[in-house]
Design a protein around this motif. Structure first.
Motif, PDB file in Angstrom:
ATOM      1  N   GLN A 145       0.794  -1.218   0.000  1.00  0.00           N
ATOM      2  CA  GLN A 145       0.000   0.000   0.000  1.00  0.00           C
ATOM      3  C   GLN A 145       0.827   1.270   0.000  1.00  0.00           C
ATOM      4  O   GLN A 145       0.326   2.338  -0.398  1.00  0.00           O
ATOM      5  CB  GLN A 145      -0.949  -0.016   1.204  1.00  0.00           C
ATOM      6  CG  GLN A 145      -1.959  -1.152   1.143  1.00  0.00           C
ATOM      7  CD  GLN A 145      -2.925  -1.120   2.300  1.00  0.00           C
ATOM      8  OE1 GLN A 145      -2.717  -1.769   3.309  1.00  0.00           O
ATOM      9  NE2 GLN A 145      -3.987  -0.345   2.170  1.00  0.00           N
ATOM     10  N   HIS A 200       0.836  -9.316   4.665  1.00  0.00           N
ATOM     11  CA  HIS A 200      -0.280  -8.353   4.513  1.00  0.00           C
ATOM     12  C   HIS A 200      -0.687  -8.338   3.046  1.00  0.00           C
ATOM     13  O   HIS A 200      -0.698  -7.295   2.390  1.00  0.00           O
ATOM     14  CB  HIS A 200       0.139  -6.955   4.990  1.00  0.00           C
ATOM     15  CG  HIS A 200      -1.027  -6.052   5.322  1.00  0.00           C
ATOM     16  ND1 HIS A 200      -1.155  -5.399   6.540  1.00  0.00           N
ATOM     17  CD2 HIS A 200      -2.097  -5.696   4.585  1.00  0.00           C
ATOM     18  CE1 HIS A 200      -2.269  -4.667   6.519  1.00  0.00           C
ATOM     19  NE2 HIS A 200      -2.862  -4.831   5.351  1.00  0.00           N
ATOM     20  N   GLU A 206      -5.468 -10.178   8.921  1.00  0.00           N
ATOM     21  CA  GLU A 206      -6.846 -10.398   8.478  1.00  0.00           C
ATOM     22  C   GLU A 206      -7.024 -11.628   7.578  1.00  0.00           C
ATOM     23  O   GLU A 206      -7.381 -11.533   6.401  1.00  0.00           O
ATOM     24  CB  GLU A 206      -7.386  -9.151   7.757  1.00  0.00           C
ATOM     25  CG  GLU A 206      -7.323  -7.914   8.623  1.00  0.00           C
ATOM     26  CD  GLU A 206      -8.201  -6.808   8.102  1.00  0.00           C
ATOM     27  OE1 GLU A 206      -8.678  -6.860   6.962  1.00  0.00           O
ATOM     28  OE2 GLU A 206      -8.432  -5.852   8.868  1.00  0.00           O
ATOM     29  N   LYS A 225     -21.306  -4.939  12.666  1.00  0.00           N
ATOM     30  CA  LYS A 225     -22.174  -5.383  11.578  1.00  0.00           C
ATOM     31  C   LYS A 225     -23.595  -5.537  12.115  1.00  0.00           C
ATOM     32  O   LYS A 225     -23.809  -6.136  13.163  1.00  0.00           O
ATOM     33  CB  LYS A 225     -21.693  -6.713  11.007  1.00  0.00           C
ATOM     34  CG  LYS A 225     -20.367  -6.584  10.277  1.00  0.00           C
ATOM     35  CD  LYS A 225     -20.003  -7.852   9.530  1.00  0.00           C
ATOM     36  CE  LYS A 225     -18.803  -7.597   8.637  1.00  0.00           C
ATOM     37  NZ  LYS A 225     -18.508  -8.750   7.729  1.00  0.00           N
ATOM     38  N   GLU A 236      -5.248  -1.969  14.066  1.00  0.00           N
ATOM     39  CA  GLU A 236      -5.757  -0.988  13.097  1.00  0.00           C
ATOM     40  C   GLU A 236      -7.105  -0.438  13.541  1.00  0.00           C
ATOM     41  O   GLU A 236      -7.955  -1.200  13.990  1.00  0.00           O
ATOM     42  CB  GLU A 236      -5.977  -1.605  11.697  1.00  0.00           C
ATOM     43  CG  GLU A 236      -4.734  -1.872  10.913  1.00  0.00           C
ATOM     44  CD  GLU A 236      -5.042  -2.493   9.562  1.00  0.00           C
ATOM     45  OE1 GLU A 236      -6.092  -2.160   8.971  1.00  0.00           O
ATOM     46  OE2 GLU A 236      -4.261  -3.356   9.108  1.00  0.00           O
ATOM     47  N   GLU A 286      -5.592   1.896  -1.364  1.00  0.00           N
ATOM     48  CA  GLU A 286      -6.677   1.244  -0.635  1.00  0.00           C
ATOM     49  C   GLU A 286      -7.253   0.103  -1.463  1.00  0.00           C
ATOM     50  O   GLU A 286      -8.440   0.056  -1.795  1.00  0.00           O
ATOM     51  CB  GLU A 286      -7.751   2.248  -0.246  1.00  0.00           C
ATOM     52  CG  GLU A 286      -8.950   1.672   0.514  1.00  0.00           C
ATOM     53  CD  GLU A 286      -8.571   0.736   1.651  1.00  0.00           C
ATOM     54  OE1 GLU A 286      -7.578   1.023   2.359  1.00  0.00           O
ATOM     55  OE2 GLU A 286      -9.254  -0.295   1.808  1.00  0.00           O
ATOM     56  N   TRP A 287      -6.373  -0.877  -1.806  1.00  0.00           N
ATOM     57  CA  TRP A 287      -6.758  -2.100  -2.498  1.00  0.00           C
ATOM     58  C   TRP A 287      -7.658  -1.848  -3.709  1.00  0.00           C
ATOM     59  O   TRP A 287      -7.307  -0.970  -4.542  1.00  0.00           O
ATOM     60  CB  TRP A 287      -7.341  -3.072  -1.481  1.00  0.00           C
ATOM     61  CG  TRP A 287      -6.399  -3.260  -0.316  1.00  0.00           C
ATOM     62  CD1 TRP A 287      -6.589  -2.849   0.972  1.00  0.00           C
ATOM     63  CD2 TRP A 287      -5.089  -3.854  -0.341  1.00  0.00           C
ATOM     64  NE1 TRP A 287      -5.479  -3.160   1.748  1.00  0.00           N
ATOM     65  CE2 TRP A 287      -4.555  -3.774   0.981  1.00  0.00           C
ATOM     66  CE3 TRP A 287      -4.305  -4.464  -1.337  1.00  0.00           C
ATOM     67  CZ2 TRP A 287      -3.295  -4.257   1.310  1.00  0.00           C
ATOM     68  CZ3 TRP A 287      -3.036  -4.934  -1.012  1.00  0.00           C
ATOM     69  CH2 TRP A 287      -2.549  -4.855   0.297  1.00  0.00           C
TER      70      TRP A 287
HETATM   71  N1  LIG Z   1     -16.376  -8.801   6.514  1.00  0.00           N
HETATM   72  N2  LIG Z   1     -15.822  -7.983   5.940  1.00  0.00           N
HETATM   73  N3  LIG Z   1     -15.367  -7.056   5.506  1.00  0.00           N
HETATM   74  C1  LIG Z   1     -14.409  -6.773   4.495  1.00  0.00           C
HETATM   75  C2  LIG Z   1     -13.878  -5.352   4.697  1.00  0.00           C
HETATM   76  C3  LIG Z   1     -13.098  -5.296   5.970  1.00  0.00           C
HETATM   77  C4  LIG Z   1     -12.768  -3.885   6.333  1.00  0.00           C
HETATM   78  N4  LIG Z   1     -11.426  -3.551   5.787  1.00  0.00           N
HETATM   79  C5  LIG Z   1     -10.349  -3.928   6.454  1.00  0.00           C
HETATM   80  O1  LIG Z   1     -10.397  -4.558   7.471  1.00  0.00           O
HETATM   81  C6  LIG Z   1      -9.053  -3.411   5.904  1.00  0.00           C
HETATM   82  C7  LIG Z   1      -7.868  -3.468   6.713  1.00  0.00           C
HETATM   83  C8  LIG Z   1      -6.544  -3.785   6.025  1.00  0.00           C
HETATM   84  O2  LIG Z   1      -5.656  -4.394   6.950  1.00  0.00           O
HETATM   85  C9  LIG Z   1      -5.866  -2.521   5.451  1.00  0.00           C
HETATM   86  O3  LIG Z   1      -4.838  -2.930   4.561  1.00  0.00           O
HETATM   87  C10 LIG Z   1      -6.899  -1.657   4.745  1.00  0.00           C
HETATM   88  O4  LIG Z   1      -6.272  -0.573   4.077  1.00  0.00           O
HETATM   89  C11 LIG Z   1      -7.854  -1.140   5.827  1.00  0.00           C
HETATM   90  C12 LIG Z   1      -8.894  -0.163   5.249  1.00  0.00           C
HETATM   91  O5  LIG Z   1      -9.771  -0.860   4.381  1.00  0.00           O
HETATM   92  C13 LIG Z   1      -8.547  -2.256   6.544  1.00  0.00           C
END
Ligand SMILES: N=[N+]=NCCCCNC(=O)[C@@H]1[C@H]2[C@H](O)[C@@H](O)[C@H](O)[C@@H](CO)[C@@H]12
Length: 449
Positions: free
Chosen positions: A20, A121, A166, A301, A356, A410-411
């Motif tokens: 990132q 990651h 995650e 949620k 985080e 942001e992915w």
């Molecule tokens: N069930 N479900 N939901 C899927 C979405 C989960 C929420 N997003 C995260 O946890 C990612 C985490 C990541 O480590 C970081 O690399 C990302 O930049 C942040 C921001 O997005 C957060």
């Protein structure tokens, strides 16, 4: 004067991840990652953004550590790009790759900032994906070997290690929803991937205990959510229990209790014939206790029953009247308190860290030379106060890493979603302070708010 004082030595930090922020995607011998491959496929990432350059942290890390120092950070959580160190995932090491991380760790320590390293990651070497990636059980030994090498080379200075970031997102966003690399849509495979991730976590923990620098702490980071039924109907309450199992207990139970939750295991094995668990796997997982649990918290949620999927019979709803971030995530600070108190109630857990928490907002206002992000400042204020309520309830929370130190890739959303305490101009790569960073600096100085 601060009203809410945190425990002495509370670890105030900020977090990032390699793909990132680093850029240098093909520099100095780095191998291709699955996110290099995925982000270059048209349509996968908003605006066709990629991590080719990102924040150019690979070349600007000294400036960024100086900013961390000015912020007064006690700790900095970052991840290592596996293909920068092992271009093919295994075998030959890239000396320039490991040299970058050696220099980064030394720069942090020279500035009194404690490094916390995430081993994985999401940026898997593409060469391993060609071999099945996290869907091939061989990855477990590849990950353990990668981890053992890093413990050996960096473990004399790095004393906080996170195996995975995650695993839910790695497995389900990457192998079922298809919105993350490697972009697969196979639910049984996604469940098998969760088992390989958890098993590889256990093997890495065991490798750490056996390493010559194994005197630090090792854990895992899970994205966890309170799961609230949309109504008190039996079907909505069952949906909430299913989401709690699918998102939370499926990961918490093996790493904290050495077993999968019976309800979810039965559902997966009866309906998906997955995961395949080999003799000895659960014993290995149970024999690998952690020193801490990392929690990524963003929102709670709210869940209702739904037939939209034959097995995952739930749907998340967006309550009316709530505030939402630029990611359209509901702002629910009390959910952080509720999550921490629940963990305390339901699990014998080691130290806890928020690894985080943060939010994306538009960040389109300036006040002089500073970005005026009052919405992010308020978000952090509310969530720090929520963490303090958990501390008052007796929860062993030891630290808090804000996501993120700086705006970054942001992915699948690309660069349009800004989470940083520091603003990045992606044309000039200039770093600009936001008001939330100036405020965070005072929180760290006062150890409270
Ligand atoms: N069930 N479900 N939901 C899927 C979405 C989960 C929420 N997003 C995260 O946890 C990612 C985490 C990541 O480590 C970081 O690399 C990302 O930049 C942040 C921001 O997005 C957060």
């Amino acid at each position: 004067m601060a009203q809410l004082i945190f425990p002495k030595d509370f670890l105030w930090g900020a977090a990032t991840a390699s793909y990132q922020i680093e850029g240098g995607a093909a520099d100095d011998g780095k191998g291709e990652s699955i996110w290099d491959r995925f982000s270059h496929i048209p349509g996968k990432v908003t605006n066709g953004d990629t991590g080719d350059v990102a924040c150019d942290h690979y070349h600007r890390y000294r400036e960024d550590v100086r900013l961390m120092k000015e912020l007064g950070l006690k700790g900095y959580r970052f991840s290592i790009s596996w293909p920068r160190v092992f271009p093919n995932g295994r075998g030959a090491v890239n000396p320039q790759g490991i040299d970058f991380y050696n220099r980064l760790v030394d720069e942090l320590l020279a500035n009194g900032i404690e490094p916390a390293v995430t081993l994985y990651h999401w940026d898997l070497p593409q060469a391993l994906q060609e071999n099945g990636g996290w869907g091939n059980r061989a990855i477990v030994d590849d990950f353990a070997a990668y981890a053992a090498y890093l413990f050996d080379v960096l473990g004399d200075r790095v004393k906080k290690w996170i195996t995975h970031n995650e695993p839910w997102v790695v497995a389900f966003a990457g192998h079922f929803q298809g919105r993350h690399a490697p972009g697969l849509t196979d639910l049984p495979l996604a469940v098998q991937v969760t088992h390989h991730l958890i098993l590889s976590h256990a093997k890495a923990v065991q490798a750490y205990r056996a390493s010559k620098h194994g005197d630090g702490q090792i854990g895992i980071t899970l994205n966890l959510y309170p799961s609230v039924p949309a109504s008190d109907s039996e079907s909505d309450r069952a949906a909430a229990t299913l989401v709690d199992g699918h998102n939370n207990r499926w990961f918490l139970d093996p790493v904290l209790k050495g077993e999968y939750p019976a309800d979810i295991l039965r559902l997966y094995q009866e309906r998906l014939n997955s995961p395949v668990i080999e003799p000895g796997d659960m014993e290995c997982i149970a024999a690998s206790p952690m020193d801490f649990l990392g929690i990524n918290y963003y929102f709670q949620k709210v869940v209702k029953h739904s037939e939209v999927h034959p097995i995952l019979q739930f749907e998340e709803i967006k309550p009316e009247g709530s505030e939402y971030t630029a990611m359209n995530w509901e702002i629910t600070p009390q959910g952080l308190t509720d999550l921490l108190v629940r963990l305390d109630r339901d699990y014998h857990h080691p130290d806890l860290y928020i690894t985080e928490n943060g939010a994306a907002f538009k960040d389109d206002r300036r006040d002089g030379g500073v970005v005026d992000d009052q919405d992010r400042l308020k978000f952090l204020q509310q969530h720090f106060a929520a963490a303090h309520r958990a501390l008052e309830a007796g929860v062993k929370l030891k630290g808090y890493y804000v996501w993120s130190l700086m705006d970054n890739f942001e992915w699948a959303h690309g660069y349009g979603k800004r989470f940083g305490l520091i603003y990045i101009d992606y044309q000039t790569l200039e770093r600009t302070w936001k008001k939330s960073a100036l405020w965070y600096r005072e929180v760290i100085r006062d150890n409270g708010l």
